[in-house]
Scaffold this motif. Structure first.
Motif, mmCIF file in Angstrom:
data_model
loop_
_atom_site.group_PDB
_atom_site.id
_atom_site.type_symbol
_atom_site.label_atom_id
_atom_site.label_comp_id
_atom_site.label_asym_id
_atom_site.label_seq_id
_atom_site.Cartn_x
_atom_site.Cartn_y
_atom_site.Cartn_z
ATOM 1 N N ARG A 260 0.836 -1.201 0.000
ATOM 2 C CA ARG A 260 0.000 0.000 0.000
ATOM 3 C C ARG A 260 0.878 1.261 0.000
ATOM 4 N N GLN B 285 1.059 4.271 -2.860
ATOM 5 C CA GLN B 285 0.895 5.684 -2.583
ATOM 6 C C GLN B 285 2.003 6.521 -3.202
ATOM 7 N N ASP C 110 -1.912 11.004 -4.164
ATOM 8 C CA ASP C 110 -1.996 10.095 -3.025
ATOM 9 C C ASP C 110 -0.602 9.771 -2.497
ATOM 10 N N HIS D 98 2.404 9.411 0.462
ATOM 11 C CA HIS D 98 2.398 8.660 1.708
ATOM 12 C C HIS D 98 1.970 9.561 2.856
ATOM 13 N N GLN E 242 -7.194 6.630 -0.082
ATOM 14 C CA GLN E 242 -6.578 7.135 1.143
ATOM 15 C C GLN E 242 -7.602 7.260 2.268
#
Length: 602
Positions: free
Chosen positions: A367, A371, A430, A432, A460
């Motif tokens: 994930r 991001q 998007d 982190h 998110q």
């Protein structure tokens, strides 16, 4: 015999030889490649050997019978069709099976035949036989190259034919006759080409059928069954690593934007591409010469397990997979498409009591890589490369109107990327969450803002880990006094209830942006009890709606927000007339170029 009768005999015998050779080739191919019977699979090698010997015996009998009926038909080994069939058949067996035992038995039978019919068996005959045997052995050694390239296939057949025909020719005393050579060589060439074409056509058809079945079966592999099997295998790998105290690296891999690919090219094309990606990864694993297993975690999601491999080694292999897939041009609908992978890696920790903990960490790192963008890796063993790309937040003020007094209520933070001396919209928003928090903290250090709003993508917003991080930031000493999270895509009710509970615990407000344009009332009405405000962006409608129609929509949503007891922000305010209209509706919060464009915070 007249020339016409010789021609008829030649054509008839050649056709008979072709059909007999095709029959032999079909039987060999079926036993060696197609048959799935446990008995045939277990005894496949001996079935091929016995069938080959029986085939040679039948050829011997046919040749002997024809010779006894008409000795005048003897040509190079007493009858040329026998010689051609023997040579072509031995070539197919050698190249397609590569079985040394079978070829040794066949070659021994040929030696017995030559010993029996040679008149006499001289040193020259023995030397010619040895040369032929060496050629036959060379064909077995180079069989992979021969099968891969047609020119080598033809060359191998030609060399075996020349040495075989030459050996038989010198076994009998005779005068040179060019017509015999013409008939023998032409028949051998025609028979060889016919058999080679038949073999390649059969192999190609089977490969094509197998690939279609493989593609069609991809979706039939139910996610539950496949996942359960892979989970069991992964658990066994974890237990083995724990028991032997070997390192275990887990890599979660996902195909970037694969849903969009399916929508554009169709699910069948998607399956073909996924299988091609699997083949690419498997080839890289094979070349790396490490203990690694590839599992299917979902439609476009895979898991790699590395046993006894360091994190750096595993990361290097996964990086090769990402690089190779990114360079591949996948054929789709008469053109080509490209895809990328993202990966998250982790290693087995001492405190892990099961494989599930490691898989969860790998998913978290996946994930994180998502991001960061496409074609990214994150996690254990991944070398983090510094980047010259600078991101920052620009701030656009949000004004609060109380009676006749206007004051700055807060600011919306808008992400920008530096390109030389210019700032532009980034390709992806998007980023982190840790980077997002760092950028917000930088804004707070250089400004006096007490309320900031940030934009989140649907992915998110739906991520509870991100919600926990932002909630913790909002309650920290260095965090904002008031934090608002904006989303432009309305989530489902279950997601809203789950995520807003986290934000509510930290007094983080949740707003729905672009109501009345991108988000209709039907989408928003069911989540009104769980959100803290809505934003109406007039700039989204100015190009294709009249000012009266825009005012009608603003009036509706201002009234809706008032009834729901939530805040309403009118965005896109560009002139005094917009402010006057907003005041008439008792709207308190405005945002737009009239009050200021997005700028670096001060």
């Amino acid at each position: 015999m007249s020339g016409g009768m010789i021609g008829v005999s030649y054509a008839t015998t050649l056709l008979f030889s072709i059909f007999l050779a095709w029959g032999m080739t079909s039987l060999l191919y079926w036993v060696n490649d197609r048959a799935l019977s446990p008995f045939i699979v277990k005894h496949r090698a001996w079935i091929v050997r016995v069938a080959g010997l029986l085939y040679l015996a039948v050829l011997y009998l046919l040749q002997d019978m024809q010779y006894r009926i008409d000795p005048q038909m003897q040509v190079f080994g007493l009858h040329w069709p026998f010689l051609n069939l023997m040579l072509v058949s031995l070539y197919v067996i050698a190249v397609r099976t590569g079985d040394w035992v079978t070829i040794s038995l066949e070659a021994l039978c040929c030696l017995v035949y030559l010993w029996y019919y040679a008149q006499p068996f001289t040193l020259a005959v023995g030397g010619a036989y040895l040369v032929w045997v060496l050629v036959l052995c060379g064909l077995i050694v180079k069989r992979q190259v021969i099968q891969a390239r047609r020119i080598w296939d033809y060359l191998g057949m030609a060399v075996l034919g020349i040495t075989g025909i030459g050996g038989i020719y010198c076994s009998l005393p005779r005068q040179f006759d060019p017509w015999w050579w013409l008939r023998e060589v032409s028949a051998y060439v025609i028979l060889s080409l016919a058999v080679d074409f038949y073999v390649r056509l059969t192999v190609s058809a089977d490969a094509h059928t197998a690939e279609l079945q493989r593609v069609a079966a991809y979706d039939q592999m139910t996610a539950t069954a496949v996942y359960a099997g892979d989970q069991t295998d992964m658990a066994n790998l974890f237990n083995l690593a724990t028991k032997s105290q070997q390192p275990l690296v887990i890599a979660a891999i996902d195909v970037d934007r694969f849903s969009a690919f399916n929508q554009r090219y169709g699910y069948l094309a998607g399956n073909i591409v996924l299988l091609s990606i699997v083949d690419t990864i498997q080839a890289i694993l094979h070349q790396s010469n490490v203990t690694a297993r590839l599992y299917r975690a979902g439609g476009e999601e895979f898991t790699l397990g590395f046993l006894g491999v360091t994190t750096k080694e595993a990361a290097a292999i996964v990086s090769d997979c990402l690089t190779q897939v990114a360079k591949t041009h996948f054929p789709v609908h008469g053109g080509f498409a490209t895809l990328t992978l993202s990966a998250g890696l982790t290693t087995r920790h001492q405190e892990d009591i099961s494989i599930n903990s490691a898989l969860a960490r790998a998913d978290d790192n996946l994930r994180l890589s998502k991001q960061r963008g496409r074609n990214q890796m994150a996690g254990s063993g991944v070398v983090e490369h510094t980047t010259s790309v600078k991101l920052t937040y620009f701030a656009q003020p949000i004004i609060e109107q109380i009676d006749d007094t206007s004051q700055t209520w807060g600011a919306e933070l808008l992400l920008r990327k530096q390109d030389g001396d210019q700032w532009h919209l980034p390709e992806r928003f998007d980023i982190h969450v840790e980077q997002q928090i760092s950028l917000i903290a930088s804004v707070l250090q250089v400004s006096h803002l007490i309320r900031v709003t940030i934009n989140l993508t649907l992915a998110q917003f739906s991520d509870t880990n991100i919600a926990d991080a932002l909630a913790g930031f909002a309650t920290a000493d260095y965090g904002p006094k008031h934090l608002i999270v904006e989303i432009t895509t309305v989530p489902d009710l279950a997601t809203i209830r789950r995520v807003t509970a986290i934000y509510r615990s930290a007094n983080v407000a949740v707003f729905i942006d672009d109501v009345g344009s991108d988000n209709s009332y039907e989408l928003v009405q069911q989540i009104l009890p769980y959100i803290d405000g809505v934003k109406f962006a007039m700039q989204n409608l100015r190009r294709h709606e009249s000012i009266n129609r825009i005012k009608e929509r603003v009036t509706f949503w201002a009234h809706t927000a008032q009834q729901a007891g939530i805040d309403f922000i009118l965005e896109g305010v560009e002139a005094q007339g917009d402010v006057t209209f907003a005041k008439s509706l008792a709207i308190k919060h405005y945002q737009g170029y009239y009050f200021g464009k997005p700028a670096l915070p001060r």
